[in-house]
Motif scaffolding. Sequence first.
Motif, PDB file in Angstrom:
ATOM      1  N   TYR A  34      12.705  -3.175  -4.998  1.00 42.10           N
ATOM      2  CA  TYR A  34      12.003  -3.281  -6.477  1.00 42.10           C
ATOM      3  C   TYR A  34      10.534  -3.465  -6.668  1.00 42.10           C
ATOM      4  O   TYR A  34       9.832  -2.998  -7.551  1.00 42.10           O
ATOM      5  CB  TYR A  34      12.852  -4.329  -7.047  1.00 42.10           C
ATOM      6  N   LEU A  55       9.830  -0.525 -18.341  1.00 36.90           N
ATOM      7  CA  LEU A  55      10.727  -0.407 -17.069  1.00 36.90           C
ATOM      8  C   LEU A  55      11.015  -1.832 -16.839  1.00 36.90           C
ATOM      9  O   LEU A  55       9.913  -2.427 -16.642  1.00 36.90           O
ATOM     10  CB  LEU A  55       9.961   0.294 -16.080  1.00 36.90           C
ATOM     11  N   ARG A  57       4.712   1.111  -7.135  1.00 37.14           N
ATOM     12  CA  ARG A  57       4.091   2.562  -6.861  1.00 37.14           C
ATOM     13  C   ARG A  57       4.321   3.455  -8.184  1.00 37.14           C
ATOM     14  O   ARG A  57       3.610   4.348  -8.326  1.00 37.14           O
ATOM     15  CB  ARG A  57       4.801   2.915  -5.757  1.00 37.14           C
ATOM     16  N   VAL A  58       5.299   3.177  -9.199  1.00 40.87           N
ATOM     17  CA  VAL A  58       5.154   3.549 -10.252  1.00 40.87           C
ATOM     18  C   VAL A  58       4.008   2.939 -11.114  1.00 40.87           C
ATOM     19  O   VAL A  58       3.241   4.178 -11.825  1.00 40.87           O
ATOM     20  CB  VAL A  58       6.527   3.186 -11.285  1.00 40.87           C
ATOM     21  N   LYS A  67       0.933   5.062  -9.823  1.00 38.86           N
ATOM     22  CA  LYS A  67       1.130   6.556 -10.236  1.00 38.86           C
ATOM     23  C   LYS A  67       0.689   6.499 -11.686  1.00 38.86           C
ATOM     24  O   LYS A  67      -0.132   7.580 -12.035  1.00 38.86           O
ATOM     25  CB  LYS A  67       2.255   7.179  -9.781  1.00 38.86           C
ATOM     26  N   ALA A  68       1.285   5.900 -12.742  1.00 41.15           N
ATOM     27  CA  ALA A  68       1.158   5.909 -14.138  1.00 41.15           C
ATOM     28  C   ALA A  68      -0.381   5.692 -14.182  1.00 41.15           C
ATOM     29  O   ALA A  68      -0.922   6.344 -15.197  1.00 41.15           O
ATOM     30  CB  ALA A  68       2.011   5.009 -14.952  1.00 41.15           C
ATOM     31  N   LYS A 125      -2.555   8.941 -13.540  1.00 44.13           N
ATOM     32  CA  LYS A 125      -2.269   9.767 -14.523  1.00 44.13           C
ATOM     33  C   LYS A 125      -2.715   9.433 -15.877  1.00 44.13           C
ATOM     34  O   LYS A 125      -2.616  10.024 -16.737  1.00 44.13           O
ATOM     35  CB  LYS A 125      -0.498   9.950 -14.626  1.00 44.13           C
ATOM     36  N   ASP A 179       8.112  -2.908  -4.618  1.00 40.65           N
ATOM     37  CA  ASP A 179       7.483  -1.835  -4.162  1.00 40.65           C
ATOM     38  C   ASP A 179       7.581  -0.590  -5.263  1.00 40.65           C
ATOM     39  O   ASP A 179       6.703   0.066  -5.482  1.00 40.65           O
ATOM     40  CB  ASP A 179       7.914  -1.219  -2.901  1.00 40.65           C
ATOM     41  N   LEU A 180       8.827  -0.433  -5.578  1.00 40.74           N
ATOM     42  CA  LEU A 180       9.126   0.816  -6.626  1.00 40.74           C
ATOM     43  C   LEU A 180       8.364   0.560  -7.981  1.00 40.74           C
ATOM     44  O   LEU A 180       7.487   1.313  -8.339  1.00 40.74           O
ATOM     45  CB  LEU A 180      10.772   0.950  -7.110  1.00 40.74           C
ATOM     46  N   LEU A 204       2.571   1.796 -20.593  1.00 40.86           N
ATOM     47  CA  LEU A 204       3.681   1.560 -19.886  1.00 40.86           C
ATOM     48  C   LEU A 204       3.698   0.041 -19.483  1.00 40.86           C
ATOM     49  O   LEU A 204       2.828  -0.530 -19.000  1.00 40.86           O
ATOM     50  CB  LEU A 204       3.936   2.525 -18.748  1.00 40.86           C
TER      51      LEU A 204
END
Lengths: 198, 117
Positions: B18, B113, B24-25, B28-29, B32, B20-21, B5
């Motif tokens: 933005y 993204l 945080r993505v 988390k990615a 995972k 922070d989004l 990603l």
Amino acid sequence: MGTLIEVFRNTPVGRNCRALSQNVAQVLQANVEKDLEVRFLPLDSPEAEARGVEIAPCLVVNGRTIVEGVPGPDEITRLIEEAVPTAMGIILTRGPYSSGGAEDAVEMAVAARESGDEVGLFLISDGVWLAHKGQIGPLMGRLASFQEAGGEVLVSGEHLVAAGLSPESLLENVTVLSDTYDGLVDLVMERWDKVIIL
Amino acid sequence: MGKTLTILLNRGPYISEYADLALRVALKAREKGHNVNMYLYVDGPWVAHVRQDKPYHNSGMLLRQAMEKGVNVKICNRCAEARDLVPGDALEGIPMVGLFDFTEWLRESDRVLTFTG
């Protein structure tokens, strides 16, 4: 979900174009139980331009798989079976009415859904306000059309709480993700092929 | 097997959510098992400028955490230069590179993204 088959032909229709049309018709007859839509189109149509088709005969499945020449019925059947619609994710971070973001997101979602894509509209940050029920105006009508057409509306649980909105205050048929980032990452990495953030 | 990603961040901290989004993505990615790249572009490099602890929300800390977890972070060198942001101003260990590095990331990514606009 239906499959759209477009057959691009010369004008007047030549021998090869006729052969392709016959093959497609044969496949159509053998697959009456499937949701297939066939369109016969000339090379000078806007559709041909949109698909980038310049040579006839040419077969296009779901606007994406493009095969020039005269594939046989077995080949066409295979193309239809393999035709997977794109899964598109639209992430909306803006509230409705403060900018064009929400409107753009909803219109894009409706359009993608109409062209057969699987579409998820993910509401995050101020985007969650779009799902607040009781709003009046054309935007909500478009959102309802999107949902009726099978579009999925997902809402960030974290931002819902931050905005002081309860799940009961939301429109029908929206999915609240209690773990926002866990859900979002899985959608982005595993489910959606294309993602846009507005 | 994780995928790759790449996140493009065009926004600085404390102006919208933005940064922070995006972070945080990214975190988390990474958690995972995905390979995650983050390119700080336009005002994005300002996130790397936030180096001190704060008694309130801290995007720089999130960026530090992301780097510790193995998120690959790069800063657009021209964006930094235009803002007089020199390497000593930014969190340590972030290369300031040209756009070609970003296009390389695009080429090798499964998903991209863009937190822009």
